[in-house]
Design a protein around this motif. Structure first.
Motif, PDB file in Angstrom:
ATOM      1  N   ILE A 448       0.849  -1.199   0.000  1.00  0.00           N
ATOM      2  CA  ILE A 448       0.000   0.000   0.000  1.00  0.00           C
ATOM      3  C   ILE A 448       0.883   1.247   0.000  1.00  0.00           C
ATOM      4  CG2 ILE A 448      -1.797   1.245   1.260  1.00  0.00           C
ATOM      5  CD1 ILE A 448      -2.505  -1.468   2.572  1.00  0.00           C
ATOM      6  N   PRO A 449       0.656   2.178  -0.912  1.00  0.00           N
ATOM      7  CA  PRO A 449       1.468   3.398  -0.937  1.00  0.00           C
ATOM      8  C   PRO A 449       1.129   4.287   0.255  1.00  0.00           C
ATOM      9  CG  PRO A 449      -0.286   3.546  -2.544  1.00  0.00           C
ATOM     10  CD  PRO A 449      -0.337   2.141  -1.998  1.00  0.00           C
ATOM     11  N   GLY A 478       7.040 -20.562  -0.079  1.00  0.00           N
ATOM     12  CA  GLY A 478       5.731 -21.118   0.219  1.00  0.00           C
ATOM     13  C   GLY A 478       4.703 -20.064   0.584  1.00  0.00           C
ATOM     14  N   VAL A 479       4.886 -18.815   0.118  1.00  0.00           N
ATOM     15  CA  VAL A 479       3.915 -17.752   0.389  1.00  0.00           C
ATOM     16  C   VAL A 479       3.444 -17.167  -0.934  1.00  0.00           C
ATOM     17  CG1 VAL A 479       4.927 -17.186   2.616  1.00  0.00           C
ATOM     18  CG2 VAL A 479       5.761 -16.029   0.583  1.00  0.00           C
ATOM     19  N   LEU A 480       2.315 -16.412  -0.824  1.00  0.00           N
ATOM     20  CA  LEU A 480       1.753 -15.812  -2.025  1.00  0.00           C
ATOM     21  C   LEU A 480       2.457 -14.515  -2.368  1.00  0.00           C
ATOM     22  CD1 LEU A 480      -2.049 -16.396  -1.312  1.00  0.00           C
ATOM     23  CD2 LEU A 480      -0.556 -17.728  -2.830  1.00  0.00           C
ATOM     24  N   HIS A 481       2.348 -14.128  -3.611  1.00  0.00           N
ATOM     25  CA  HIS A 481       2.910 -12.865  -4.076  1.00  0.00           C
ATOM     26  C   HIS A 481       2.140 -11.699  -3.441  1.00  0.00           C
ATOM     27  CE1 HIS A 481       3.683  -9.527  -6.809  1.00  0.00           C
ATOM     28  NE2 HIS A 481       4.727 -10.197  -7.263  1.00  0.00           N
ATOM     29  N   PRO A 482       2.835 -10.721  -2.792  1.00  0.00           N
ATOM     30  CA  PRO A 482       2.121  -9.568  -2.224  1.00  0.00           C
ATOM     31  C   PRO A 482       1.315  -8.842  -3.298  1.00  0.00           C
ATOM     32  CG  PRO A 482       4.396  -9.625  -1.465  1.00  0.00           C
ATOM     33  CD  PRO A 482       4.287 -10.640  -2.548  1.00  0.00           C
ATOM     34  N   GLN A 483       0.089  -8.503  -2.949  1.00  0.00           N
ATOM     35  CA  GLN A 483      -0.808  -7.842  -3.907  1.00  0.00           C
ATOM     36  C   GLN A 483      -0.674  -6.325  -3.785  1.00  0.00           C
ATOM     37  OE1 GLN A 483      -4.889  -8.936  -3.397  1.00  0.00           O
ATOM     38  NE2 GLN A 483      -5.664  -7.470  -4.892  1.00  0.00           N
ATOM     39  N   LYS A 484      -0.411  -5.653  -4.924  1.00  0.00           N
ATOM     40  CA  LYS A 484      -0.273  -4.201  -4.912  1.00  0.00           C
ATOM     41  C   LYS A 484      -1.656  -3.541  -4.981  1.00  0.00           C
ATOM     42  CE  LYS A 484       4.379  -3.750  -6.857  1.00  0.00           C
ATOM     43  NZ  LYS A 484       5.196  -3.121  -7.924  1.00  0.00           N
ATOM     44  N   LEU A 485      -1.877  -2.575  -4.068  1.00  0.00           N
ATOM     45  CA  LEU A 485      -3.129  -1.821  -4.051  1.00  0.00           C
ATOM     46  C   LEU A 485      -2.825  -0.332  -4.207  1.00  0.00           C
ATOM     47  CD1 LEU A 485      -5.058  -3.457  -1.036  1.00  0.00           C
ATOM     48  CD2 LEU A 485      -5.312  -3.982  -3.472  1.00  0.00           C
ATOM     49  N   THR A 486      -3.739   0.353  -4.874  1.00  0.00           N
ATOM     50  CA  THR A 486      -3.642   1.821  -4.867  1.00  0.00           C
ATOM     51  C   THR A 486      -4.126   2.305  -3.513  1.00  0.00           C
ATOM     52  OG1 THR A 486      -5.879   2.101  -5.725  1.00  0.00           O
ATOM     53  CG2 THR A 486      -4.085   1.897  -7.346  1.00  0.00           C
ATOM     54  N   ARG A 487      -3.870   3.595  -3.235  1.00  0.00           N
ATOM     55  CA  ARG A 487      -4.318   4.154  -1.955  1.00  0.00           C
ATOM     56  C   ARG A 487      -5.840   4.057  -1.838  1.00  0.00           C
ATOM     57  NH1 ARG A 487      -2.499   5.460   3.158  1.00  0.00           N
ATOM     58  NH2 ARG A 487      -3.813   7.111   4.027  1.00  0.00           N
ATOM     59  N   ALA A 489      -7.844   1.906  -3.323  1.00  0.00           N
ATOM     60  CA  ALA A 489      -8.265   0.515  -3.153  1.00  0.00           C
ATOM     61  C   ALA A 489      -8.014   0.042  -1.741  1.00  0.00           C
ATOM     62  CB  ALA A 489      -7.529  -0.365  -4.152  1.00  0.00           C
ATOM     63  N   ALA A 490      -6.913   0.501  -1.161  1.00  0.00           N
ATOM     64  CA  ALA A 490      -6.598   0.111   0.213  1.00  0.00           C
ATOM     65  C   ALA A 490      -7.629   0.675   1.182  1.00  0.00           C
ATOM     66  CB  ALA A 490      -5.193   0.585   0.574  1.00  0.00           C
ATOM     67  N   ILE A 491      -8.038   1.957   0.954  1.00  0.00           N
ATOM     68  CA  ILE A 491      -9.052   2.563   1.826  1.00  0.00           C
ATOM     69  C   ILE A 491     -10.372   1.826   1.687  1.00  0.00           C
ATOM     70  CG2 ILE A 491     -10.399   4.670   2.215  1.00  0.00           C
ATOM     71  CD1 ILE A 491      -7.895   6.252   1.408  1.00  0.00           C
ATOM     72  N   LEU A 492     -10.687   1.435   0.460  1.00  0.00           N
ATOM     73  CA  LEU A 492     -11.921   0.685   0.235  1.00  0.00           C
ATOM     74  C   LEU A 492     -11.880  -0.652   0.973  1.00  0.00           C
ATOM     75  CD1 LEU A 492     -14.652   0.430  -1.178  1.00  0.00           C
ATOM     76  CD2 LEU A 492     -13.428  -0.504  -3.179  1.00  0.00           C
ATOM     77  N   TRP A 493     -10.704  -1.311   0.952  1.00  0.00           N
ATOM     78  CA  TRP A 493     -10.534  -2.590   1.682  1.00  0.00           C
ATOM     79  C   TRP A 493     -10.800  -2.382   3.179  1.00  0.00           C
ATOM     80  CZ3 TRP A 493      -5.630  -3.275   4.517  1.00  0.00           C
ATOM     81  CH2 TRP A 493      -5.614  -4.456   5.296  1.00  0.00           C
ATOM     82  N   VAL A 494     -10.226  -1.317   3.748  1.00  0.00           N
ATOM     83  CA  VAL A 494     -10.418  -1.034   5.166  1.00  0.00           C
ATOM     84  C   VAL A 494     -11.879  -0.695   5.450  1.00  0.00           C
ATOM     85  CG1 VAL A 494      -9.782   0.481   7.074  1.00  0.00           C
ATOM     86  CG2 VAL A 494      -8.042  -0.270   5.434  1.00  0.00           C
ATOM     87  N   GLN A 495     -12.495   0.065   4.541  1.00  0.00           N
ATOM     88  CA  GLN A 495     -13.890   0.478   4.733  1.00  0.00           C
ATOM     89  C   GLN A 495     -14.810  -0.738   4.762  1.00  0.00           C
ATOM     90  OE1 GLN A 495     -15.039   3.609   2.102  1.00  0.00           O
ATOM     91  NE2 GLN A 495     -17.192   3.595   2.715  1.00  0.00           N
ATOM     92  N   ARG A 496     -14.533  -1.719   3.912  1.00  0.00           N
ATOM     93  CA  ARG A 496     -15.366  -2.923   3.881  1.00  0.00           C
ATOM     94  C   ARG A 496     -15.211  -3.722   5.179  1.00  0.00           C
ATOM     95  NH1 ARG A 496     -17.116  -4.892  -1.001  1.00  0.00           N
ATOM     96  NH2 ARG A 496     -16.594  -7.031  -0.412  1.00  0.00           N
ATOM     97  N   VAL A 497     -13.985  -3.756   5.699  1.00  0.00           N
ATOM     98  CA  VAL A 497     -13.766  -4.444   6.975  1.00  0.00           C
ATOM     99  C   VAL A 497     -14.458  -3.679   8.095  1.00  0.00           C
ATOM    100  CG1 VAL A 497     -12.028  -5.213   8.640  1.00  0.00           C
ATOM    101  CG2 VAL A 497     -11.571  -5.406   6.184  1.00  0.00           C
ATOM    102  N   LEU A 498     -14.370  -2.324   8.030  1.00  0.00           N
ATOM    103  CA  LEU A 498     -14.987  -1.471   9.058  1.00  0.00           C
ATOM    104  C   LEU A 498     -16.481  -1.713   9.133  1.00  0.00           C
ATOM    105  CD1 LEU A 498     -14.210   2.227   9.796  1.00  0.00           C
ATOM    106  CD2 LEU A 498     -16.574   1.560   9.327  1.00  0.00           C
ATOM    107  N   GLU A 499     -17.102  -1.792   7.965  1.00  0.00           N
ATOM    108  CA  GLU A 499     -18.550  -1.986   7.916  1.00  0.00           C
ATOM    109  C   GLU A 499     -18.954  -3.306   8.569  1.00  0.00           C
ATOM    110  OE1 GLU A 499     -19.317   0.471   3.744  1.00  0.00           O
ATOM    111  OE2 GLU A 499     -19.281  -1.731   3.777  1.00  0.00           O
ATOM    112  N   ARG A 500     -18.045  -4.274   8.534  1.00  0.00           N
ATOM    113  CA  ARG A 500     -18.351  -5.598   9.095  1.00  0.00           C
ATOM    114  C   ARG A 500     -17.808  -5.760  10.513  1.00  0.00           C
ATOM    115  NH1 ARG A 500     -18.153  -5.324   3.918  1.00  0.00           N
ATOM    116  NH2 ARG A 500     -19.260  -6.763   2.533  1.00  0.00           N
ATOM    117  N   SER A 501     -17.241  -4.653  11.036  1.00  0.00           N
ATOM    118  CA  SER A 501     -16.686  -4.712  12.397  1.00  0.00           C
ATOM    119  C   SER A 501     -17.210  -3.575  13.258  1.00  0.00           C
ATOM    120  CB  SER A 501     -15.148  -4.636  12.332  1.00  0.00           C
ATOM    121  OG  SER A 501     -14.613  -5.606  11.489  1.00  0.00           O
TER     122      SER A 501
END
Length: 748
Positions: A448-449, A478-487, A489-501
């Motif tokens: 995340i930038p 044995g791990v997955l490739h880190p996924q690059k997110l824009t700022r 997209a990262a906020i949207l990811w947090v917002q979706r978690v927030l809504e469910r928490s």
């Protein structure tokens, strides 16, 4: 050739009568002619050889000796008897069926003793039985019965009878002592057989040929090659053997027997005389002619035999031959000179070989290690191994590489390669640094930038030192490739978690447990990376311990130690490290908690950067209100205001952005702690620091039961046999050195 011709007989006639010179006292048959075999100086040299032979060294080093060999029926035994003036048993159809070693030794007390040296290829019980054979006799008349007994013990039946063995590789030794005896050893070998017949098989032919070749291949043997004038010498295979093995003829003396069977004045007689003069088959030592006792002369004494021989060589063509190449008396003189020259040349080499053999024997002793037949010896043996291992492990863990075990650095190999793994501390440091780098690169689920859009991770970090791309490296870990997110997209990811928490918090705020949810998801790769690191370090520990054990213990001891203690200790350390990691991972699953100011500092810096970026965006819109006067000009800045577009109206988005910044700061703080915890609490505490105490420390050895000590350290039966064998050889060689030292007047 008939079977009668193939069976070697003394003078080729029935000689069942016992010669009159046999005496009840072996000293009586000693004649002054035997003294011509040796001068005083030569006797001193032969004293050395005799002492070496008496210590049993003839089985360890090659000792000088005379070997009488030839084809069957060539008259070998007659030559041997004429040289030694010892009457050997004679009976119808008798041939030499095994090597007979005649040892003449000077002693104050006359005696005749015999023993059998068994063939090394015989089974051990048979060898032991033959070695038990040891007889002493007082009269040469007892010799035939004694030789019959030895023949039976060797398993030899009547020649040509059934499937019984005809010949043997065993050796019958007859030691004859007396005040007038010379110090000399002669060996009578079975006669070479041209081809198999009903009495002698192919196996017999091969056995005798290999036996003769073995004896005459000894570089310290003078070969007395006997050929009979009754048969064409071109067909007598002993000459082929001598020319092949002693190609220069430097240690072969040809002996021609039975010249009385040649027709006087014939071309055949001339050919044999040419041979005797070295004109056909050349031997550096030359040739000699003897006349065996003829029919009607078998009852002669040795003195009468010698007189008859002199008369024969004083007649016909033989009277023109040099006197030093005919007759038994001159043969003794030649042998005396040959022995003297031969011994002078060979004794220094014999001494050198003795020293080398002793050194090799001591080296073999060293490889066997200390004797360990009792529990006490076995514990001391293991304690020595333990001390060596413990010292190396302590030095390796601390990174002290003074011990020669660590060797040099291999610059062309990787730090953690097999070539460099002895530098164990360097390997562990390298692996821990790699782990820290891997955690920084691949520990996060999302890249995340930062809030200001600057400082985004460089693409150059997508490759490791070996030039692998990130995808390949992740597969290895044995791990997955880190996924690059824009700022966004990262906020949207947090917002979706927030809504469910969401909890009871006011709008614009977020539930503190939201940071936990975000951190747990962002740090998902940590467990896999740490587990991979533990396994890699555990493998390095196992490989290193393997090399240390190879260095400190013999292979059979090493394998037992590994099975009994080492594998279990390494496995225990590995399980303890995994248990420690599980505790750290469990701690990570608790609600966020930190007392490190690094977290708050990071949050504040993020907010400063975010507001600084916002202020920079409105700098160009600032207006200045000027107040003008005649004398001065003032400029007063207007207080900047946050543009309405910069105010976040969406309360969930505002909360998500704040939560994202907090999570990022917390992740960085926890990442440092996790790397330190894994490297110190897991790797160092359980895998590295425990090696000296867990892997065969003196305390571990002390705790072994007697049964375990015996299982690990007790010598295998073959090692005990080898040790006993080497001990016997060592004692013989040391006695040999002592014999040399005494013969040289006490000098080393």
């Amino acid at each position: 050739m008939t079977s009668e011709d193939i069976i070697e007989k003394e003078a080729d006639t029935d000689v069942s009568a016992t010669p009159p010179q046999i005496s009840v006292n072996p000293e009586i048959v000693t004649t002054s002619s035997l003294e011509s075999l040796q001068s005083d100086g030569q006797r001193k040299i032969m004293d050395i050889v005799d002492k070496l032979r008496r210590t049993g060294l003839n089985g360890v080093v090659q000792l000088p000796q005379l070997v009488v060999c030839g084809d069957q029926s060539s008259g070998k035994s007659s030559v041997l008897e004429a040289i030694t003036e010892i009457p050997f048993p004679r009976k119808e159809n008798l041939c030499t069926r095994f090597a007979t070693e005649i040892v003449l030794r000077r002693d104050h007390t006359p005696s005749i003793s015999t023993k059998i040296t068994p063939d090394k290829t015989r089974p051990a019980p048979e060898q032991a039985k033959l070695r038990e054979f040891s007889k002493s006799i007082n009269d040469f008349s007892e010799l035939p019965a004694l030789m019959d007994e030895a023949t039976s013990l060797m398993g030899l039946g009547e020649v040509g009878q059934g499937n019984s063995r005809a010949f043997s590789r065993d050796v019958l030794s007859i030691e004859i002592c007396g005040p007038g005896r010379p110090q000399l050893t002669l060996v009578d070998l079975p006669g070479l057989i041209h081809s198999e017949n009903k009495s002698q098989s192919k196996e017999d032919v091969r056995l005798i040929r290999s036996l003769v070749e073995e004896y005459i291949s000894n570089e310290r043997t003078i070969i007395l090659a006997v050929v009979s004038a009754k048969n064409d010498y071109a067909n007598q295979i002993i000459l082929d053997y001598c020319r092949r093995i002693d190609d220069k003829g430097s240690r072969t003396l040809g002996i021609i027997t039975k010249p009385d069977f040649l027709r006087p004045g014939s071309d055949n007689e001339k050919d044999w005389i040419d041979l005797a003069q070295n004109k056909d088959i050349y031997f550096e030592l030359g040739w000699h002619i003897l006349k065996n006792r003829a029919d009607g002369e078998l009852g002669m004494t040795f003195q009468e035999r010698n007189s008859s021989e002199r008369m024969f060589f004083n007649d016909g063509r033989y009277r023109h031959l040099p006197r030093d190449m005919v007759g038994i008396e001159m043969l003794r003189t030649r042998l005396s000179q040959l022995l003297n020259n031969h011994l002078k040349k060979e004794i220094p080499h014999l001494k050198k070989e003795l020293d080398i053999k002793l050194k090799d024997t001591m080296d073999e002793f060293g490889r066997l290690g200390d004797k360990r037949t009792t529990i006490s010896e076995q514990k001391m043996f293991l304690m020595g191994i333990s001390t060596t291992i413990n010292d190396i492990l302590k030095s390796a863990v601390k990174g002290h590489y003074e011990n020669p075990f660590f060797g040099s650095v291999e610059m062309n190999a990787a730090v953690d390669s097999t070539e460099n793994i002895r530098r164990f501390r360097a390997v562990i440091q390298h692996l821990n640094l790699q782990f820290a780098k891997q955690m920084s690169r691949y520990g996060k689920k999302f890249v995340i930038p930062p809030p200001n859009g600057k400082g985004e991770e460089s693409n150059s970090e997508d490759e490791d030192e070996d030039g692998k791309n990130q995808e390949e490296q992740n597969v290895d870990l044995g791990v997955l490739h880190p996924q690059k997110l824009t700022r966004s997209a990262a906020i949207l990811w947090v917002q979706r978690v927030l809504e469910r928490s969401r909890g009871c918090e006011l709008p614009g705020n977020f539930n503190p447990l939201l940071i936990s949810q975000l951190f747990w998801e962002q740090s998902e790769p940590w467990n896999g990376l740490a587990t991979a690191h533990i396994n890699k370090v555990a493998d390095a520990c196992k490989n290193f311990v393997e090399i240390v054990l190879q260095h400190a213990a013999a292979p059979e001891i090493k394998s037992r130690l590994v099975g009994l203690r080492v594998d279990a200790a390494l496995e225990s350390s590995l399980q303890a490290s995994r248990g420690e990691l599980a505790k750290i991972i469990a701690d990570k699953a608790r609600p966020p908690m930190t007392y490190n100011h690094y977290y708050t500092t990071t949050v504040q810096k993020q907010r400063q950067n975010k507001y600084a970026s916002a202020l920079a965006a409105v700098t160009d819109t600032l207006t200045m209100v000027g107040k003008h006067s005649v004398n001065e000009r003032e400029q007063t800045p207007i207080e900047p205001q946050m543009p309405k577009g910069r105010i976040v109206q969406d309360m969930d988005k505002f909360s998500a952005e704040e939560a994202l910044d907090s999570q990022t700061a917390y992740y960085k703080d926890e990442l440092k702690y996790f790397i330190a915890a894994v490297t110190k609490q897991v790797i160092e505490r359980h895998l590295v620091d425990t090696l000296p105490s867990a892997i065969l420390s003196p305390l571990v050895i002390t705790g072994l039961t007697d049964e375990e000590v015996e299982y690990v350290a007790a010598e295998a039966p073959e090692v005990t046999r080898q040790r006993n064998f080497l001990q016997g050889r060592k004692e013989m060689l040391e006695k040999g050195q002592e014999a040399f030292r005494l013969a040289m007047g006490g000098r080393g």
